[in-house]
Design a protein around this motif. Structure first.
Motif, short mmCIF file in Angstrom:
data_model
loop_
_atom_site.label_atom_id
_atom_site.label_comp_id
_atom_site.label_asym_id
_atom_site.label_seq_id
_atom_site.Cartn_x
_atom_site.Cartn_y
_atom_site.Cartn_z
N CYS A 128 6.56 1.38 61.13
CA CYS A 128 6.22 0.74 59.86
C CYS A 128 7.46 0.46 59.00
O CYS A 128 8.27 1.37 58.75
CB CYS A 128 5.27 1.63 59.06
SG CYS A 128 3.69 1.88 59.87
N CYS A 182 7.56 2.87 56.01
CA CYS A 182 7.40 4.31 56.27
C CYS A 182 8.25 5.14 55.30
O CYS A 182 9.45 4.90 55.16
CB CYS A 182 7.80 4.62 57.71
SG CYS A 182 7.54 6.35 58.16
N CYS A 226 5.81 9.02 66.28
CA CYS A 226 4.80 8.07 65.85
C CYS A 226 4.76 6.90 66.83
O CYS A 226 5.76 6.57 67.45
CB CYS A 226 5.09 7.57 64.44
SG CYS A 226 3.71 6.61 63.76
S1 SF4 Z 1 4.11 5.17 57.94
FE1 SF4 Z 1 5.59 6.13 59.35
S2 SF4 Z 1 4.52 7.95 60.14
FE2 SF4 Z 1 2.96 6.62 59.22
S3 SF4 Z 1 2.19 5.35 60.87
FE3 SF4 Z 1 3.85 4.20 59.96
S4 SF4 Z 1 5.71 4.74 61.13
FE4 SF4 Z 1 4.11 6.25 61.58
#
Ligand code: SF4
Length: 241
Positions: free
Chosen positions: A34, A37, A30
């Motif tokens: 986040c 996440c 990715c």
């Molecule tokens: S939630 Fe996780 S998989 Fe989705 S964009 Fe954010 S870091 Fe990437």
């Protein structure tokens, strides 16, 4: 030789990754980081947990399941980081008589440039796009990056009638202020009219240690998020989960 990608996981039958019953592929890696996440193991571009998979191997898996599927979805991680593979797989699905009727969707965080969309949009029926926060500073706090490219992606997808759904992950105390929700609803009503919006309440399950102390929103808070967005875009377009 059949193109290959780094794969985090496959869910042969999923009801939460787009319309109907879908074969969902989660690619590894990715380009956001986040806080909230739910699948942090999919974030590294390379990890021993991931495995290589080819277009032919995935096609072999989908063919016998096709009569029971509405379509396929490519997610992640961030699916568009391996856009060449996604394009090749979608082409293969379209060319094979057993899988040609399946719809092909992409689940994306929106951090993709025009070259990626040039490649993918002719090959997909729709993109489900995450908007982590309309405010660029809050977006950076939540993901490590601002949201300029996300908003550019959203507006291009609308222009090309390929934005299937906007997904708003609402994290209590981080991106749930009344003012931000109001502005988000107004932005979506203006720039993505008629597009369904899924409002998702944060859940601490599976997240990194740094996010485990963030509480899940109460039912009342989640209803309030949905109502705030619905008042701008229309209640018929909003689901809250
Ligand atoms: S939630 Fe996780 S998989 Fe989705 S964009 Fe954010 S870091 Fe990437």
């Amino acid at each position: 030789m059949s193109p290959s990608a780094l794969l985090a996981d496959v869910v042969p039958f999923s009801w939460v990754d787009g319309p109907g019953n879908r074969f969902a592929v989660f690619l590894q890696g990715c380009n956001l980081d986040c806080l909230a996440c739910h699948n942090p193991h999919t974030m590294p571009r390379r990890t021993p947990r991931a495995r290589s998979v080819t277009v032919d191997e995935l096609l072999d898996q989908v063919r016998p399941l096709a009569p029971y599927l509405s379509g396929v979805t490519v997610s992640g991680g961030e699916a568009t980081l391996q856009a060449g593979f996604v394009a090749a797989w979608f082409d293969a699905l379209r060319a094979d008589p057993a899988t040609a009727r399946l719809t092909r969707f992409v689940d994306s965080n929106g951090c993709a440039d025009d070259a990626v969309w040039d490649l993918l949009l002719p090959r997909t029926e729709g993109v489900m796009l995450d908007l982590k926060a309309l405010d660029p500073g809050i977006h950076k706090e939540l993901t490590g990056s601002d949201n300029l490219q996300v908003l550019q992606s959203l507006e291009r997808l609308v222009e090309e009638s390929k934005l299937a759904e906007v997904r708003l992950l609402v994290v209590p105390g981080r991106n749930d202020s009344d003012d931000l929700l109001r502005r988000t609803g107004e932005y979506l009503a203006l720039h993505a009219p008629g597009v369904p919006v899924k409002v998702i309440g944060f859940r601490p399950h599976g997240v990194r240690a740094a996010a485990r102390s963030i509480p899940a929103p109460t039912d009342e808070q989640r209803s309030g998020y949905g109502a705030a967005i619905a008042s701008a875009v229309g209640p018929q377009l909003v689901t809250v989960v």
